[in-house]
Design a protein around this motif. Structure first.
Motif, PDB file in Angstrom:
ATOM      1  N   ALA A 186       1.157   3.860  -3.109  1.00 28.93           N
ATOM      2  CA  ALA A 186       0.822   5.371  -2.893  1.00 28.93           C
ATOM      3  C   ALA A 186       1.911   6.272  -3.228  1.00 28.93           C
ATOM      4  O   ALA A 186       1.539   7.150  -4.116  1.00 28.93           O
ATOM      5  CB  ALA A 186       0.392   5.263  -1.364  1.00 28.93           C
TER       6      ALA A 186
ATOM      7  N   ALA B  31     -12.915  10.629  -4.861  1.00 25.45           N
ATOM      8  CA  ALA B  31     -11.658  10.513  -5.068  1.00 25.45           C
ATOM      9  C   ALA B  31     -10.706  11.547  -5.496  1.00 25.45           C
ATOM     10  O   ALA B  31      -9.496  12.194  -5.070  1.00 25.45           O
ATOM     11  CB  ALA B  31     -10.940   9.349  -5.775  1.00 25.45           C
TER      12      ALA B  31
ATOM     13  N   SER C 223     -10.486   4.794  -5.070  1.00 27.34           N
ATOM     14  CA  SER C 223      -9.030   4.321  -5.381  1.00 27.34           C
ATOM     15  C   SER C 223      -7.956   5.193  -4.913  1.00 27.34           C
ATOM     16  O   SER C 223      -8.023   6.356  -5.061  1.00 27.34           O
ATOM     17  CB  SER C 223      -9.173   4.671  -7.069  1.00 27.34           C
ATOM     18  N   ALA C 224      -7.101   4.213  -4.142  1.00 24.97           N
ATOM     19  CA  ALA C 224      -5.884   5.017  -3.166  1.00 24.97           C
ATOM     20  C   ALA C 224      -4.947   5.452  -4.547  1.00 24.97           C
ATOM     21  O   ALA C 224      -4.554   6.700  -4.347  1.00 24.97           O
ATOM     22  CB  ALA C 224      -5.192   4.226  -2.387  1.00 24.97           C
TER      23      ALA C 224
ATOM     24  N   ASN D 165      -3.836   9.612  -4.956  1.00 26.84           N
ATOM     25  CA  ASN D 165      -2.438   9.808  -5.026  1.00 26.84           C
ATOM     26  C   ASN D 165      -1.940  10.593  -6.188  1.00 26.84           C
ATOM     27  O   ASN D 165      -1.336  11.418  -6.352  1.00 26.84           O
ATOM     28  CB  ASN D 165      -1.774   8.959  -4.314  1.00 26.84           C
TER      29      ASN D 165
ATOM     30  N   ASP E 202       0.822  -1.168  -0.029  1.00 29.04           N
ATOM     31  CA  ASP E 202      -0.060   0.069  -0.073  1.00 29.04           C
ATOM     32  C   ASP E 202       0.704   1.280   0.064  1.00 29.04           C
ATOM     33  O   ASP E 202       0.760   2.377  -0.728  1.00 29.04           O
ATOM     34  CB  ASP E 202      -0.804   0.011   1.179  1.00 29.04           C
TER      35      ASP E 202
ATOM     36  N   ASN F 127      -4.289   9.839   2.456  1.00 26.09           N
ATOM     37  CA  ASN F 127      -5.063   9.424   1.472  1.00 26.09           C
ATOM     38  C   ASN F 127      -5.542   8.095   1.268  1.00 26.09           C
ATOM     39  O   ASN F 127      -6.583   7.632   0.978  1.00 26.09           O
ATOM     40  CB  ASN F 127      -4.271  10.085  -0.007  1.00 26.09           C
ATOM     41  N   THR F 128      -4.386   7.221   1.301  1.00 22.26           N
ATOM     42  CA  THR F 128      -4.581   5.675   1.201  1.00 22.26           C
ATOM     43  C   THR F 128      -5.503   5.097   2.196  1.00 22.26           C
ATOM     44  O   THR F 128      -6.496   4.180   1.846  1.00 22.26           O
ATOM     45  CB  THR F 128      -3.054   5.156   1.346  1.00 22.26           C
TER      46      THR F 128
ATOM     47  N   ALA G 157      -9.002   6.115   1.407  1.00 21.48           N
ATOM     48  CA  ALA G 157      -9.565   5.317   0.205  1.00 21.48           C
ATOM     49  C   ALA G 157      -9.968   4.024   0.678  1.00 21.48           C
ATOM     50  O   ALA G 157     -11.133   3.375   0.178  1.00 21.48           O
ATOM     51  CB  ALA G 157      -8.269   5.255  -0.752  1.00 21.48           C
ATOM     52  N   ILE G 158      -9.183   3.261   1.577  1.00 22.26           N
ATOM     53  CA  ILE G 158      -9.769   2.058   2.151  1.00 22.26           C
ATOM     54  C   ILE G 158     -10.870   1.837   2.707  1.00 22.26           C
ATOM     55  O   ILE G 158     -11.769   1.269   2.487  1.00 22.26           O
ATOM     56  CB  ILE G 158      -8.490   1.473   2.979  1.00 22.26           C
TER      57      ILE G 158
END
Length: 387
Positions: free
Chosen positions: A66, A195, A240-241, A245, A62, A230-231, A234-235
């Motif tokens: 990212a 996103a 969508s991570a 990003n 991840d 951000n990641t 998203a999760i």
């Protein structure tokens, strides 16, 4: 039994470094060494790094993806598009159209349902940013060809992520027969619109802080913190991570033109993260899957390879790109890894009737392109005189 994470991450890091060094000695890209030695210590051979361990190390994947997505975004500067925009989009259009048509068409003709064939065609568009960036940095490649390749990696992946979001939402609705009209619009707005909004907000925040000339150490902490935030969002929100990003990086590079500060800051942590990430990517590859996917796996590999090489060649004929670039740009876009694997897993989760078909075929392609892609990219850089 609990996995001794520090021990096995150390093994992965050190084995990866050894593999990279050996590859460099025999004049191969270090990336190839990371992946091949990862495959050796993975389930395919020695099984030192098991499938369960690979799953438990998902945080590293991840983080690496990212950082790569953010770096991709920083290539999307308005000056590049002002100078090369028409050229880049024409080349990218030729690439993704022919690649999609060949992979989707061949998969469908070989018996894959049209829904899954469409997803395979979209996933074939992706290019491995880690494979490309690592080799460009390793050999210090510079010039017009390198600039075009880096920008095309960003554009291809951005278009793929957006198309993937649209396609999976629509196909999920068709599969379940429960999503119609406004429901579909809401889902697409959430997956793509939200996103983009989060990416714009976080990119603006980084730009404001960067303008104040923060201490370099503190800026690294803040940059990693926002990329991880951000990641995580998203999760949590099922977004969508990668898209968040990419947008974040694009906002930063366009609001404040200090790409060098960004790249030099990230370089301080990138190498160990990417060595582990790429070695684990090799460990994930199960060579036994090649026999199970049969002709469809072969069709995926050939369709993607022909689509990338000839799609870019044909489309670049309508531009003013020099002949050397036109002849080699498709080869440079063949590496494929983490983005394709990550999206294939998402597709399996959303299209519940796939039963591992999508991931199996994509992984068979990744096994091939993880090894030959870096070699083709290195040769393309050599052919154009940029290394």
């Amino acid at each position: 039994m609990q996995v001794n994470s520090p021990l096995y991450i150390a093994v992965t890091l050190l084995i990866g470094l050894i593999g990279g060094k050996i590859a460099a000695i025999i004049k191969l890209p270090s990336v190839t060494g990371y992946i091949v030695f990862g495959m050796i210590i993975g389930p395919s051979f020695l099984n030192i790094i098991t499938k369960e361990m690979i799953k438990s190390f998902s945080f590293i994947n991840d983080l690496a993806l990212a950082i790569l997505a953010f770096s991709i975004g920083t290539e999307l500067h308005r000056v590049v598009f002002k100078r090369l925009g028409k050229t880049l989009f024409l080349v990218s259009l030729g690439d993704i159209l022919l690649t999609f048509t060949l992979v989707c068409g061949s998969a469908f003709l070989l018996g894959i349902s049209i829904n899954f064939a469409i997803i395979l065609g979209i996933l074939a568009m992706t290019v491995s940013p880690s494979g490309v960036y690592s080799i460009v940095k390793e050999y210090g490649a510079k010039g017009l060809f390198t600039k075009n390749v880096l920008a095309l990696v960003a554009i291809d992946n951005l278009l793929c992520i957006i198309l993937f979001g649209l396609a999976t939402a629509i196909l999920q609705g068709v599969e379940t027969a429960t999503i119609r009209g406004m429901d579909l619009v809401i889902i697409l707005s959430k997956e793509i619109g939200f996103a983009i909004l989060i990416g714009v907000f976080s990119g603006t925040l980084i730009s404001i802080i960067l303008k104040r000339k923060q201490n370099n150490n503190k800026f690294l902490v803040l940059l990693l913190g926002i990329i991880l935030l951000n990641t995580g969002l998203a999760i949590e929100l099922n977004l969508s991570a990668l898209l968040i990003n990419i947008v974040c990086g694009a906002v930063v590079t366009n609001v404040i033109n200090r790409k060098f500060i960004i790249s030099s800051t990230l370089e301080r942590v990138e190498l160990p993260i990417f060595v582990v990430f790429l070695t684990l990517a090799g460990a994930k590859l199960d060579i036994n899957i090649l026999s199970s996917v049969g002709f469809i796996g072969v069709a995926y590999v050939l369709g993607r390879l022909i689509g990338k090489v000839f799609g870019t060649y044909i489309a670049s004929g309508f531009t003013n790109l020099p002949g050397k670039i036109r002849n080699n740009i498709g080869m440079a876009l063949t590496p494929q890894a983490g983005v394709a694997i990550g999206l294939s897993i998402v597709a399996e989760q959303k299209l519940t009737t796939s039963n591992g078909i999508i991931t199996g075929i994509v992984l068979s392609g990744v096994i091939v392109f993880e090894i030959i892609g870096p070699l083709l990219l290195k040769q393309a850089l050599r052919n154009t005189g940029e290394i």
